[in-house]
Enzyme design. Structure first.
Site, mmCIF file in Angstrom:
data_model
loop_
_atom_site.group_PDB
_atom_site.id
_atom_site.type_symbol
_atom_site.label_atom_id
_atom_site.label_comp_id
_atom_site.label_asym_id
_atom_site.label_seq_id
_atom_site.Cartn_x
_atom_site.Cartn_y
_atom_site.Cartn_z
ATOM 1 N N LYS A 38 0.725 -1.163 -0.038
ATOM 2 C CA LYS A 38 -0.189 -0.015 0.109
ATOM 3 C C LYS A 38 0.722 1.275 -0.133
ATOM 4 C CE LYS A 38 -3.297 -2.100 3.016
ATOM 5 N NZ LYS A 38 -3.896 -2.253 4.546
ATOM 6 N N ASP A 102 15.063 -0.654 0.944
ATOM 7 C CA ASP A 102 15.771 -0.780 2.056
ATOM 8 C C ASP A 102 16.865 -1.926 2.013
ATOM 9 O OD1 ASP A 102 16.442 -1.339 4.705
ATOM 10 O OD2 ASP A 102 14.300 -2.181 5.486
ATOM 11 N N ASP A 158 3.822 3.395 6.598
ATOM 12 C CA ASP A 158 3.110 3.281 7.810
ATOM 13 C C ASP A 158 3.852 2.592 8.846
ATOM 14 O OD1 ASP A 158 3.235 0.284 6.489
ATOM 15 O OD2 ASP A 158 1.732 -0.235 7.905
HETATM 16 P P1 5GP Z 1 12.940 -4.041 1.118
HETATM 17 O O1 5GP Z 1 12.518 -5.063 0.575
HETATM 18 O O2 5GP Z 1 13.921 -3.236 0.248
HETATM 19 O O3 5GP Z 1 13.785 -4.310 2.327
HETATM 20 O O4 5GP Z 1 11.959 -3.023 1.627
HETATM 21 C C1 5GP Z 1 10.640 -2.515 1.008
HETATM 22 C C2 5GP Z 1 9.568 -2.347 1.591
HETATM 23 O O5 5GP Z 1 9.856 -2.300 3.011
HETATM 24 C C3 5GP Z 1 9.209 -0.980 1.427
HETATM 25 O O6 5GP Z 1 8.115 -0.904 0.391
HETATM 26 C C4 5GP Z 1 8.212 -0.636 2.854
HETATM 27 O O7 5GP Z 1 6.844 -1.413 2.691
HETATM 28 C C5 5GP Z 1 9.078 -1.286 3.729
HETATM 29 N N1 5GP Z 1 10.110 -0.588 4.368
HETATM 30 C C6 5GP Z 1 11.237 -0.478 4.433
HETATM 31 N N2 5GP Z 1 11.933 0.602 5.314
HETATM 32 C C7 5GP Z 1 10.906 0.922 5.712
HETATM 33 C C8 5GP Z 1 10.649 2.272 6.586
HETATM 34 O O8 5GP Z 1 11.860 2.672 7.150
HETATM 35 N N3 5GP Z 1 9.514 2.337 7.154
HETATM 36 C C9 5GP Z 1 8.431 1.913 6.523
HETATM 37 N N4 5GP Z 1 7.133 2.286 7.081
HETATM 38 N N5 5GP Z 1 8.480 0.750 5.656
HETATM 39 C C10 5GP Z 1 9.418 0.396 5.304
#
Ligand code: 5GP
Length: 177
Positions: A38, A102, A158
């Site tokens: 979302k 991330d 969120d």
């Molecule tokens: P990745 O797969 O790159 O680790 O993370 C991507 C997803 O993790 C993002 O689309 C998000 O939903 C969530 N995410 C990663 N870091 C954060 C953060 O600092 N805050 C929030 N609210 N969601 C995060």
């Protein structure tokens, strides 16, 4: 006290710059913007509006993707297609739109999924990227800003479904997580 990282005005400028970069690369070519729900919602809406000023030939669709529980990644990325058309991305130029990069595991999984479904070209556009957290070889094609490795909320992001409505992005202090 929460620290505001990016104000509404700053975000508007960042999104306008991303739209200009995408428009320069895709002028005259149809593009499917694929938002990851979302968290992509406000970003995707503002990006579409900015792209319309450049008259980019746009279509929009969504995938529902989840990996986070509270403020930690589970490491397991689940993808749910929302389009009723099985072949919705076949032979199309797809730009994945996500709020934050991330570990990179989400983008990695979604890119592989789209390639397997026959997309012509798969690019990625993220508003934020966390420094030093990438666990993959993927580098987003369009990236708004690099932020420190803190947990952030607002502008679609969120914490347990709260804070998405904020027009700015702030760090969520550890004692509130
Ligand atoms: P990745 O797969 O790159 O680790 O993370 C991507 C997803 O993790 C993002 O689309 C998000 O939903 C969530 N995410 C990663 N870091 C954060 C953060 O600092 N805050 C929030 N609210 N969601 C995060």
């Amino acid at each position: 006290m929460s620290e505001i990282l990016y104000s509404e005005a700053q975000l508007k400028k960042v999104v306008a710059e991303l739209a200009a970069a995408i428009a320069a690369d895709f002028m005259g070519q149809p593009v499917l913007l694929l938002g990851l729900l979302k968290g992509c919602q406000p970003f995707l809406a503002d990006l579409c509006r900015q792209l319309s000023y450049h008259q980019v030939d746009l279509a929009v669709d969504y995938l529902q993707v989840s990996s986070y529980v509270g403020s930690a990644s589970s490491g397991k990325v689940k993808i749910k297609q929302l389009s009723a058309d099985e072949a919705f991305c076949r032979r199309r130029n797809v730009i994945i739109v996500d709020d934050i990069f991330d570990t990179g595991l989400t983008l990695q999984k979604v890119m592989a999924w789209l390639q397997a479904k026959g997309a012509a070209q798969v690019k990625s556009c993220v508003l934020l990227s966390k420094s030093g957290c990438n666990q993959t070889a993927i580098v987003p094609d369009y990236c708004g800003v690099e932020i420190p490795a803190a947990f952030v909320v607002g502008y679609g992001l969120d914490y347990n479904e709260k804070y998405r409505e904020l027009p700015y992005i702030k760090v969520l202090p550890e004692n509130e997580q």
